[in-house]
Design an enzyme around this catalytic site. Structure first.
Site, PDB file in Angstrom:
ATOM      1  N   SER A  57       0.827  -1.213   0.000  1.00  0.00           N
ATOM      2  CA  SER A  57       0.000   0.000   0.000  1.00  0.00           C
ATOM      3  C   SER A  57       0.857   1.257   0.000  1.00  0.00           C
ATOM      4  O   SER A  57       2.012   1.241   0.425  1.00  0.00           O
ATOM      5  CB  SER A  57      -0.897   0.025   1.233  1.00  0.00           C
TER       6      SER A  57
HETATM    7  N1  SAH Z   1      -0.298  -5.252   4.462  1.00  0.00           N
HETATM    8  C1  SAH Z   1       0.466  -5.506   3.240  1.00  0.00           C
HETATM    9  C2  SAH Z   1      -0.287  -5.195   1.968  1.00  0.00           C
HETATM   10  C3  SAH Z   1      -1.451  -6.094   1.802  1.00  0.00           C
HETATM   11  S1  SAH Z   1      -1.870  -6.527   0.139  1.00  0.00           S
HETATM   12  C4  SAH Z   1       1.801  -4.770   3.280  1.00  0.00           C
HETATM   13  O1  SAH Z   1       2.075  -4.064   4.242  1.00  0.00           O
HETATM   14  O2  SAH Z   1       2.586  -4.962   2.348  1.00  0.00           O
HETATM   15  C5  SAH Z   1      -3.096  -7.708   0.580  1.00  0.00           C
HETATM   16  C6  SAH Z   1      -2.567  -9.069   0.920  1.00  0.00           C
HETATM   17  O3  SAH Z   1      -3.633  -9.816   1.494  1.00  0.00           O
HETATM   18  C7  SAH Z   1      -2.086  -9.872  -0.282  1.00  0.00           C
HETATM   19  O4  SAH Z   1      -0.753 -10.274  -0.098  1.00  0.00           O
HETATM   20  C8  SAH Z   1      -3.046 -11.059  -0.327  1.00  0.00           C
HETATM   21  O5  SAH Z   1      -2.439 -12.250  -0.770  1.00  0.00           O
HETATM   22  C9  SAH Z   1      -3.473 -11.165   1.121  1.00  0.00           C
HETATM   23  N2  SAH Z   1      -4.751 -11.859   1.365  1.00  0.00           N
HETATM   24  C10 SAH Z   1      -5.883 -11.813   0.619  1.00  0.00           C
HETATM   25  N3  SAH Z   1      -6.840 -12.565   1.183  1.00  0.00           N
HETATM   26  C11 SAH Z   1      -6.312 -13.105   2.318  1.00  0.00           C
HETATM   27  C12 SAH Z   1      -6.804 -13.973   3.322  1.00  0.00           C
HETATM   28  N4  SAH Z   1      -8.058 -14.454   3.279  1.00  0.00           N
HETATM   29  N5  SAH Z   1      -5.992 -14.325   4.346  1.00  0.00           N
HETATM   30  C13 SAH Z   1      -4.714 -13.846   4.405  1.00  0.00           C
HETATM   31  N6  SAH Z   1      -4.186 -13.031   3.467  1.00  0.00           N
HETATM   32  C14 SAH Z   1      -4.967 -12.649   2.445  1.00  0.00           C
END
Ligand code: SAH
Length: 206
Positions: A57
């Site tokens: 993000s």
């Molecule tokens: N917080 C992260 C950015 C998140 S991007 C940072 O600081 O870089 C969103 C992430 O959520 C992705 O990597 C995706 O694979 C993950 N994601 C999506 N659905 C999910 C779920 N049900 N459980 C765990 N992770 C999930």
């Protein structure tokens, strides 16, 4: 942009005023959480691509969420969507040694990436699992932060939150824009605040 330019921009415009959030941002090197080819853009205020079509993000979003979460030293926090691990690292600096961050990542490649980025962070437990159902084994949490977009507020996450706890989650039917909701759990009716429009990759729900 340099790191200090972002800090000045947030302070001058009263976007981020929380001292703990700003200090955590100062301490965590974002360049260690972006892919090598984007390192020179680490302090541009933009989301950057990571692996598997996911994103890290933009700094302003991470800091707005960090500030809204109102995390404190010693707390136990759940993050759903570890991605690069950057948001977890920021929160780890706020809860300090006595606190703990559980962060979940559903995609193996991202899990491996975050694992490697978070080696130094002793108060972060990274789990390769679907976090959409929370983490009942370690509940209840002081705070829950979801960094992927859900269609609606998952009841199961509210159940795993302590009373007076805060759940932060982008929610919306649309793929293109969601509303960042801040939900404070109380004994009576939960208090929901809308922090405005944000764009996240979808939360995978099994
Ligand atoms: N917080 C992260 C950015 C998140 S991007 C940072 O600081 O870089 C969103 C992430 O959520 C992705 O990597 C995706 O694979 C993950 N994601 C999506 N659905 C999910 C779920 N049900 N459980 C765990 N992770 C999930």
């Amino acid at each position: 942009m340099q790191k200090q330019d972002l800090i000045n921009y947030w302070k001058d415009n009263y976007i981020i005023t929380d001292k703990r959030a700003l200090e955590a941002f100062r301490r965590v090197p974002r360049e260690n959480f972006v892919l090598p080819q984007y390192k020179d853009q680490s302090y541009e205020d933009i989301a950057l691509p990571t692996l598997q079509n996911q994103t890290i993000s933009q700094p302003t979003t991470v800091l707005i969420m960090t500030q809204a979460l109102e995390a404190k030293p010693g707390q136990k926090i759940l993050e759903v969507g570890a991605g690069s691990g950057y948001q977890a690292a920021i929160l780890s600096e706020i809860v300090k040694e006595k606190g703990i961050i559980y962060t979940t990542e559903i995609l193996k490649e991202l899990y491996d990436f975050a694992k490697n980025n978070l080696i130094k962070y002793k108060n972060i437990k990274l789990l390769h699992t679907d976090g959409s159902k929370g983490l009942s084994k370690f509940a209840p949490f002081d705070r829950i932060i979801v960094t992927a977009a859900a269609k609606k507020i998952p009841d199961i996450l509210l159940e795993q939150l302590k009373t007076q706890g805060i759940l932060l989650i982008p929610v919306g039917e649309s793929f293109y824009v969601q509303q960042m909701l801040k939900i404070k759990k109380t004994k009576e009716k939960n208090i929901i605040e809308n922090l405005g429009d944000f764009v996240f990759v979808p939360l995978r729900q099994g």
